[in-house]
Design a protein around this motif. Sequence first.
Motif, mmCIF file in Angstrom:
data_model
loop_
_atom_site.group_PDB
_atom_site.id
_atom_site.type_symbol
_atom_site.label_atom_id
_atom_site.label_comp_id
_atom_site.label_asym_id
_atom_site.label_seq_id
_atom_site.Cartn_x
_atom_site.Cartn_y
_atom_site.Cartn_z
ATOM 1 N N TYR A 53 0.819 -1.204 0.000
ATOM 2 C CA TYR A 53 0.000 0.000 0.000
ATOM 3 C C TYR A 53 0.857 1.260 0.000
ATOM 4 C CZ TYR A 53 -3.764 -3.164 1.309
ATOM 5 O OH TYR A 53 -4.675 -4.186 1.328
ATOM 6 N N THR A 88 -11.647 0.897 -8.793
ATOM 7 C CA THR A 88 -12.747 0.981 -7.836
ATOM 8 C C THR A 88 -12.244 1.458 -6.475
ATOM 9 O OG1 THR A 88 -12.505 -1.283 -7.045
ATOM 10 C CG2 THR A 88 -13.894 -0.956 -8.973
ATOM 11 N N ASN A 89 -10.941 1.623 -6.352
ATOM 12 C CA ASN A 89 -10.346 2.060 -5.096
ATOM 13 C C ASN A 89 -9.310 3.120 -5.387
ATOM 14 O OD1 ASN A 89 -10.644 1.385 -2.390
ATOM 15 N ND2 ASN A 89 -10.446 -0.779 -2.926
ATOM 16 N N ARG A 138 -6.845 5.460 -2.769
ATOM 17 C CA ARG A 138 -5.860 4.716 -1.993
ATOM 18 C C ARG A 138 -4.760 4.152 -2.888
ATOM 19 N NH1 ARG A 138 -7.877 -0.554 0.061
ATOM 20 N NH2 ARG A 138 -6.697 -1.257 -1.742
ATOM 21 N N TYR A 170 -2.338 6.892 -4.094
ATOM 22 C CA TYR A 170 -1.404 7.304 -3.052
ATOM 23 C C TYR A 170 -0.023 6.708 -3.316
ATOM 24 C CZ TYR A 170 0.661 7.892 1.557
ATOM 25 O OH TYR A 170 1.506 8.234 2.585
ATOM 26 N N TYR A 201 -3.138 13.145 0.624
ATOM 27 C CA TYR A 201 -4.578 12.864 0.518
ATOM 28 C C TYR A 201 -5.381 14.129 0.233
ATOM 29 C CZ TYR A 201 -5.016 7.879 1.146
ATOM 30 O OH TYR A 201 -4.985 6.532 0.919
ATOM 31 N N ASP A 206 -7.891 14.295 -2.689
ATOM 32 C CA ASP A 206 -9.295 14.658 -2.455
ATOM 33 C C ASP A 206 -9.700 15.839 -3.344
ATOM 34 O OD1 ASP A 206 -10.169 12.763 -0.621
ATOM 35 O OD2 ASP A 206 -9.303 13.839 1.081
ATOM 36 N N TYR A 262 -18.953 5.318 -5.188
ATOM 37 C CA TYR A 262 -18.165 4.108 -5.010
ATOM 38 C C TYR A 262 -18.917 2.942 -5.634
ATOM 39 C CZ TYR A 262 -15.501 6.889 -1.726
ATOM 40 O OH TYR A 262 -14.731 7.860 -1.170
ATOM 41 N N GLU A 289 -7.414 -5.853 4.510
ATOM 42 C CA GLU A 289 -8.428 -5.432 3.562
ATOM 43 C C GLU A 289 -9.352 -6.612 3.318
ATOM 44 O OE1 GLU A 289 -6.881 -4.162 -0.162
ATOM 45 O OE2 GLU A 289 -8.860 -3.607 -0.928
ATOM 46 N N LEU A 290 -10.643 -6.362 3.314
ATOM 47 C CA LEU A 290 -11.583 -7.415 2.941
ATOM 48 C C LEU A 290 -12.020 -7.113 1.510
ATOM 49 C CD1 LEU A 290 -13.674 -7.655 6.230
ATOM 50 C CD2 LEU A 290 -11.864 -9.174 5.462
ATOM 51 N N GLU A 304 -2.228 5.995 5.787
ATOM 52 C CA GLU A 304 -1.862 5.750 4.384
ATOM 53 C C GLU A 304 -2.964 5.008 3.646
ATOM 54 O OE1 GLU A 304 2.158 3.998 4.793
ATOM 55 O OE2 GLU A 304 2.793 5.775 3.693
ATOM 56 N N ARG A 326 -13.341 -1.943 2.182
ATOM 57 C CA ARG A 326 -13.585 -2.608 3.460
ATOM 58 C C ARG A 326 -12.280 -2.966 4.123
ATOM 59 N NH1 ARG A 326 -18.878 -4.458 3.714
ATOM 60 N NH2 ARG A 326 -20.114 -3.020 2.481
ATOM 61 N N LEU A 327 -12.144 -2.544 5.387
ATOM 62 C CA LEU A 327 -10.939 -2.847 6.136
ATOM 63 C C LEU A 327 -11.330 -3.486 7.449
ATOM 64 C CD1 LEU A 327 -8.912 0.465 5.877
ATOM 65 C CD2 LEU A 327 -8.364 -1.699 4.782
ATOM 66 N N SER A 328 -10.464 -4.365 7.920
ATOM 67 C CA SER A 328 -10.751 -4.970 9.198
ATOM 68 C C SER A 328 -9.673 -4.557 10.188
ATOM 69 C CB SER A 328 -10.816 -6.482 8.988
ATOM 70 O OG SER A 328 -10.275 -7.148 10.059
#
Lengths: 729, 88
Positions: free
Chosen positions: A85, A120-121, A124, A127, A271, A275, A285, A511-512, B42, B71-73
């Motif tokens: 990341y 779709t993300n 992040r 970054y 960020y 943004d 989203y 991350e899920l 981050e 989604r984050l856990s």
Amino acid sequence: MSSCHAPGSEPGPATSPDAQVPLIALAGNPNTGKTTIFNRLCGGIGRVGNYPGVTVELLTGRVELTHHKTGSPLECEVVDIPGTYSLVARSAEEQVSIDFLLGLRGQRQPDLVIVCVDATNLLRNLYLVLQMRELGINVVVALTMMDEAQDTLANPEALVDLLKCPVVPMVARSGEGFDELRAAIALGLAEPHHEERWRWEPSDELSREIQRVRTRLPEGWPDEDALALWALMSVGQGDNLDHIPDSLREAVAASRMSGEAVDDEAIRSRYQWLDRTAQPLLSGYAKRPWTKRVDGVLIHPVWGFISFLGIMFLVFQSLFAWADPAISLVETLFGVIGNFASSVLPASILTDLVVEGIIGGVGSVVVFLPQILLLFFLIGLMEDSGYLARVAFLMDRLMKLMGLHGRAFVPMLSGFACAVPAIMATRTMERRRDRILTMMVVPLMTCSARLPVYTLVIGALFPAKTIMGFFPVQGGLMISLYFFSIFISLAAAWVLSKTVIRGKTVPLLLELPPYRMPHISDVLRMMWGRAKYFLTEAGTVILACTIVMWALLAFPKQPELELAFQEQIAVSTSTEEIAGLERELAGQLLRESYAGKLGQVMEPAIAPLGFDWKVGIGLIGAFAAREVFVATMGVVYNVGGEVDEESITLREHIRAEKRDDGTPLYTPLMGLSLMVFFALACQCMSTLAVVKRETDGYRWPAFLFAYMTTLAWVSSFFVYQGGKLLGFE
Amino acid sequence: MNKQPSALPVIETENLADLPLQRMAQILSVGGDRALRRRLMELGLVPGTPVKVVNIAPLGDPLELSVRGCRLSIRRKQAKALLIRKSA
């Protein structure tokens, strides 16, 4: 000292010796379809290699492009670096990204970096792109998942202006956008844009610190503001970074700004820019009704656990039962090859080496393949679909209690079948500490190779009766041994995580990803890559060990003794008598082999556990693989090596075996002591070979062997001596 | 023991671990260990970012967050270091 590489700067497997071939790195967040892009771009499987010093995998492949100017074919080397990341690093594993991207360890710097960005993300993912642009890295953005993002990101072309680098919208799975990506890479190689582009203005205070640290960057590092900022954010108390000189550490420590203040300013500024500029390109989203619905079941308090148990049962069952026919097939096949070889080759030591050492040894490596292929196929499906992240989500609470990572569940479960694939499966965890801790306790699980030993001992020494009318003694013992191993491995994890493998408890940050249809060809490629890695890396160690074990059991040769038996056999009339003589010869040869002598030497050490030197020979033989114990005891007791654990003759011999004073050697108490020893001792060279490979050194396999053997000895001692004191037999 | 009801205005800030499911909130500050704090930020959890808790693992820990469309856990313990303001 004619070595051409300085120690420590050994080039990774990824570095091409051919400097003419452009080097391309593939980077990006996890779950961005990076692997699919790699596979499609390079076609075929890449080479898996480790980054020197850390067990971080770098996958290398080749791609054929068309030269931007001349139109001639242009071959490039592509290296897939681990998903990340951010480039800021806290551990040696995370450091691989920056080291590789900038060529900080003396290896080649990539000419171009493809960054996979999940559309779709977007923010992040961008970054990471910003960090690379600040470092002046020549970037091409592969904007993946455009099929899922078409409603939310209508105008991806606008990103080109924003990032000042090529952006290729694509759908990795269907192959959309690959021609454009190839063209963009070729163009990027011909006309690189390295210029540093900071999107934010550091405060005066931060600028001062950056300038100060920049003068202390080690030689060979690019002299850049962004690298000084990297050091300010990465280096600090409790980091586990490699190759950071003290001068740089001191410079960072002398910063007047607190680490948190530096982090705040850099991260928030990036960020804020995102943004302001990139967020307006998004109309929302991605809605993921499917993921919501599936998660409604799979992480539901009740249904979640039921489906979890079902899926895990499937994994377990496939390793335990479905792999069995394939395993038998491999064993039969190598048996046939061995018989064929010994029938065509003249009887000699060399033939024995070929048949029992080499063919048998290769067989003992290949025999692991069915379980490895199956396990990694299933893990690939779970990882690709997004379920593996949910396993960690569901199990984190329980595993955390023992200091284990939530993802350690799958390797530990696999350990019930075999520790070898299970240890390889620890790669699904990012942190070295989590991986090593799991590797250290997985071999304690009751693997299937222990079952023949338990079956033999229980069948021979314990009555097929029930206690209190309903509780079967034999079955009860077997189940107790399973629970014993679960309890011990969890306890060992807890103790090790508090002592030897302390490390900070992992701040679980997971991350899920949305559920996606697994991409079967990616899964198969990963599975085959793992199998290939096992065969070439661990396989060679296992093969070498098998040959050593064979020599221990087969030497010294005794021609006179064999001659004497041959003469007796020549005059025997009944086939039964001949077979008996042959078994006797085999037994005597083994008892007088190096392994036999070793057994006698170690008798004083194992006598307190209730074992004699003949059992010692069996323990040595079991080091090749635990189930070999049964066959070795068969030979030792002149019953022949063809016996299995259900053999009535072997059971009878075991019951009849006497000590020097005439009392039976095998008592139920000694049997219990023997089973406890087998449950706990690390009698498996293949496990040690794989741990050596996965940890890249001898330290951890040596520790594993030492702690498990000590644990086994002490436990068996207490069982046997304690039992005797209490009056048991 | 017998505390008078406080006359102070109700402070709206609380930590993320106490946020009811599906309730939108805004991140005020990120605390905790530096490495974790930096990683959270981050990933986009910078002050001002909207966040909500969408799921709790069946065993009560960890939590599943929805932030910036992903989604984050994270564990409860870490969620406690995230101060938030509930959105109306």
